[in-house]
Motif scaffolding. Structure first.
Motif, PDB file in Angstrom:
ATOM      1  N   SER A  72      30.616  42.765  28.317  1.00  0.00           N
ATOM      2  CA  SER A  72      30.190  41.404  28.637  1.00  0.00           C
ATOM      3  C   SER A  72      28.692  41.405  28.874  1.00  0.00           C
ATOM      4  O   SER A  72      28.171  42.252  29.581  1.00  0.00           O
ATOM      5  CB  SER A  72      30.914  40.901  29.879  1.00  0.00           C
ATOM      6  OG  SER A  72      30.570  41.687  30.978  1.00  0.00           O
ATOM      7  N   ASP A 122      38.614  39.547  39.448  1.00  0.00           N
ATOM      8  CA  ASP A 122      39.557  40.479  38.818  1.00  0.00           C
ATOM      9  C   ASP A 122      40.609  39.729  38.024  1.00  0.00           C
ATOM     10  O   ASP A 122      40.973  40.122  36.915  1.00  0.00           O
ATOM     11  CB  ASP A 122      40.211  41.341  39.898  1.00  0.00           C
ATOM     12  CG  ASP A 122      40.791  42.619  39.340  1.00  0.00           C
ATOM     13  OD1 ASP A 122      40.389  43.009  38.219  1.00  0.00           O
ATOM     14  OD2 ASP A 122      41.621  43.235  40.030  1.00  0.00           O
ATOM     15  N   SER A 123      41.113  38.626  38.570  1.00  0.00           N
ATOM     16  CA  SER A 123      42.105  37.834  37.834  1.00  0.00           C
ATOM     17  C   SER A 123      41.489  37.168  36.611  1.00  0.00           C
ATOM     18  O   SER A 123      42.135  37.063  35.567  1.00  0.00           O
ATOM     19  CB  SER A 123      42.749  36.788  38.742  1.00  0.00           C
ATOM     20  OG  SER A 123      41.786  35.848  39.154  1.00  0.00           O
ATOM     21  N   GLN A 124      40.225  36.752  36.704  1.00  0.00           N
ATOM     22  CA  GLN A 124      39.543  36.171  35.547  1.00  0.00           C
ATOM     23  C   GLN A 124      39.256  37.218  34.480  1.00  0.00           C
ATOM     24  O   GLN A 124      39.385  36.954  33.289  1.00  0.00           O
ATOM     25  CB  GLN A 124      38.227  35.518  35.981  1.00  0.00           C
ATOM     26  CG  GLN A 124      38.402  34.273  36.789  1.00  0.00           C
ATOM     27  CD  GLN A 124      37.070  33.747  37.312  1.00  0.00           C
ATOM     28  OE1 GLN A 124      36.017  34.281  36.992  1.00  0.00           O
ATOM     29  NE2 GLN A 124      37.134  32.701  38.125  1.00  0.00           N
ATOM     30  N   SER A 179      40.932  39.910  33.868  1.00  0.00           N
ATOM     31  CA  SER A 179      42.148  40.406  33.233  1.00  0.00           C
ATOM     32  C   SER A 179      42.523  39.565  32.012  1.00  0.00           C
ATOM     33  O   SER A 179      43.250  40.023  31.136  1.00  0.00           O
ATOM     34  CB  SER A 179      43.295  40.435  34.230  1.00  0.00           C
ATOM     35  OG  SER A 179      43.611  39.129  34.649  1.00  0.00           O
ATOM     36  N   LYS A 180      42.012  38.334  31.941  1.00  0.00           N
ATOM     37  CA  LYS A 180      42.296  37.467  30.799  1.00  0.00           C
ATOM     38  C   LYS A 180      41.449  37.824  29.577  1.00  0.00           C
ATOM     39  O   LYS A 180      41.803  37.487  28.463  1.00  0.00           O
ATOM     40  CB  LYS A 180      42.024  36.005  31.170  1.00  0.00           C
ATOM     41  CG  LYS A 180      42.899  35.501  32.283  1.00  0.00           C
ATOM     42  CD  LYS A 180      42.492  34.115  32.710  1.00  0.00           C
ATOM     43  CE  LYS A 180      43.277  33.696  33.942  1.00  0.00           C
ATOM     44  NZ  LYS A 180      42.801  32.427  34.489  1.00  0.00           N
ATOM     45  N   PHE A 181      40.308  38.505  29.802  1.00  0.00           N
ATOM     46  CA  PHE A 181      39.408  38.828  28.702  1.00  0.00           C
ATOM     47  C   PHE A 181      39.707  40.207  28.136  1.00  0.00           C
ATOM     48  O   PHE A 181      40.363  41.030  28.769  1.00  0.00           O
ATOM     49  CB  PHE A 181      37.952  38.777  29.176  1.00  0.00           C
ATOM     50  CG  PHE A 181      37.528  37.412  29.600  1.00  0.00           C
ATOM     51  CD1 PHE A 181      37.412  36.384  28.683  1.00  0.00           C
ATOM     52  CD2 PHE A 181      37.256  37.141  30.939  1.00  0.00           C
ATOM     53  CE1 PHE A 181      37.020  35.125  29.075  1.00  0.00           C
ATOM     54  CE2 PHE A 181      36.866  35.882  31.338  1.00  0.00           C
ATOM     55  CZ  PHE A 181      36.751  34.869  30.403  1.00  0.00           C
ATOM     56  N   ASP A 182      39.182  40.470  26.935  1.00  0.00           N
ATOM     57  CA  ASP A 182      39.342  41.769  26.294  1.00  0.00           C
ATOM     58  C   ASP A 182      38.409  42.762  26.972  1.00  0.00           C
ATOM     59  O   ASP A 182      37.189  42.585  26.967  1.00  0.00           O
ATOM     60  CB  ASP A 182      39.009  41.650  24.801  1.00  0.00           C
ATOM     61  CG  ASP A 182      39.295  42.923  24.037  1.00  0.00           C
ATOM     62  OD1 ASP A 182      39.942  43.828  24.610  1.00  0.00           O
ATOM     63  OD2 ASP A 182      38.877  43.012  22.869  1.00  0.00           O
ATOM     64  N   SER A 183      38.954  43.826  27.542  1.00  0.00           N
ATOM     65  CA  SER A 183      38.145  44.787  28.279  1.00  0.00           C
ATOM     66  C   SER A 183      37.405  45.763  27.371  1.00  0.00           C
ATOM     67  O   SER A 183      36.566  46.527  27.837  1.00  0.00           O
ATOM     68  CB  SER A 183      39.014  45.570  29.265  1.00  0.00           C
ATOM     69  OG  SER A 183      39.982  46.302  28.539  1.00  0.00           O
ATOM     70  N   ASN A 204      39.341  37.049  42.830  1.00  0.00           N
ATOM     71  CA  ASN A 204      39.200  35.969  41.847  1.00  0.00           C
ATOM     72  C   ASN A 204      38.577  36.477  40.553  1.00  0.00           C
ATOM     73  O   ASN A 204      39.036  36.122  39.458  1.00  0.00           O
ATOM     74  CB  ASN A 204      38.363  34.828  42.415  1.00  0.00           C
ATOM     75  CG  ASN A 204      39.109  34.056  43.465  1.00  0.00           C
ATOM     76  OD1 ASN A 204      40.338  34.110  43.536  1.00  0.00           O
ATOM     77  ND2 ASN A 204      38.378  33.341  44.302  1.00  0.00           N
ATOM     78  N   THR A 246      36.466  47.110  39.355  1.00  0.00           N
ATOM     79  CA  THR A 246      36.089  45.697  39.286  1.00  0.00           C
ATOM     80  C   THR A 246      34.655  45.492  39.750  1.00  0.00           C
ATOM     81  O   THR A 246      33.880  44.781  39.103  1.00  0.00           O
ATOM     82  CB  THR A 246      37.042  44.843  40.141  1.00  0.00           C
ATOM     83  OG1 THR A 246      38.383  45.094  39.729  1.00  0.00           O
ATOM     84  CG2 THR A 246      36.731  43.371  40.006  1.00  0.00           C
TER      85      THR A 246
END
Length: 170
Positions: free
Chosen positions: A72, A60-62, A64-68, A58, A11
């Motif tokens: 970015s 890390d949780s955000q 996890s919603k995006f395509d890794s 915070n 992260t």
């Protein structure tokens, strides 16, 4: 055959876009301090352990919603900054990084393995050399990094342009 040690979590490396082992920028292979100076980025990571854990949780949780699988690109790169980064970036592989560590027994004069020793038998840099004293936290936060300072000195113009625009020769 170099053992690589993970210095930071995944992260944290994603936040800064750096390698987990060498803490160099993934796109240009430069120290964080050089990249941030060229892109004029501000460091907003907290230094306190508790605040840092909360901030990373915070993010890390955000994340996890995006395509890794997609990189970015949070920083908008200007033409001049990317030219500077491309100029400073290493274009060829740096093979010295993969050399084995120096034999601590040889440094004391006590290595009995001779040619069979898997470690290097050579002197390190001078102890007063600023490159010999590097701190992994300074590299991550982009402050007081001797490698970055050396690269920034090399990129700085040798002589500043005069204020008087009528001067055409130096």
């Amino acid at each position: 055959m170099r053992c690589k040690k993970t210095e930071i979590c995944q992260t944290c490396s994603n936040i800064k876009n750096v390698c987990q082992t060498c803490l160099l920028d993934l796109e240009y292979g430069l120290p964080v301090q050089v990249r941030d100076a060229a892109l004029k980025m501000q460091n907003d990571l907290p230094h306190n352990e508790v605040n840092k854990e909360y901030y990373i949780q915070n993010l890390d949780s955000q994340m996890s919603k995006f395509d890794s699988t997609k990189p970015s690109n949070s920083a908008l790169k200007s033409k001049g900054a990317s030219d500077l980064l491309l100029k400073l970036a290493r274009t060829a592989p740096y093979y010295k990084r993969n050399r084995p560590r120096v034999c601590s027994f040889w440094m004391k004069g006590e290595c009995r393995r001779g040619e069979k020793c898997p470690y290097r038998h050579e002197r390190l840099t001078a102890p007063n050399d600023p490159l010999a004293d590097q701190n992994i936290k300074d590299r991550y936060y982009g402050v007081n990094d001797p490698v970055a300072e050396k690269l920034l000195r090399r990129a700085a113009p040798a002589m500043p342009a005069p204020d008087d625009k009528t001067v055409t020769t130096l």
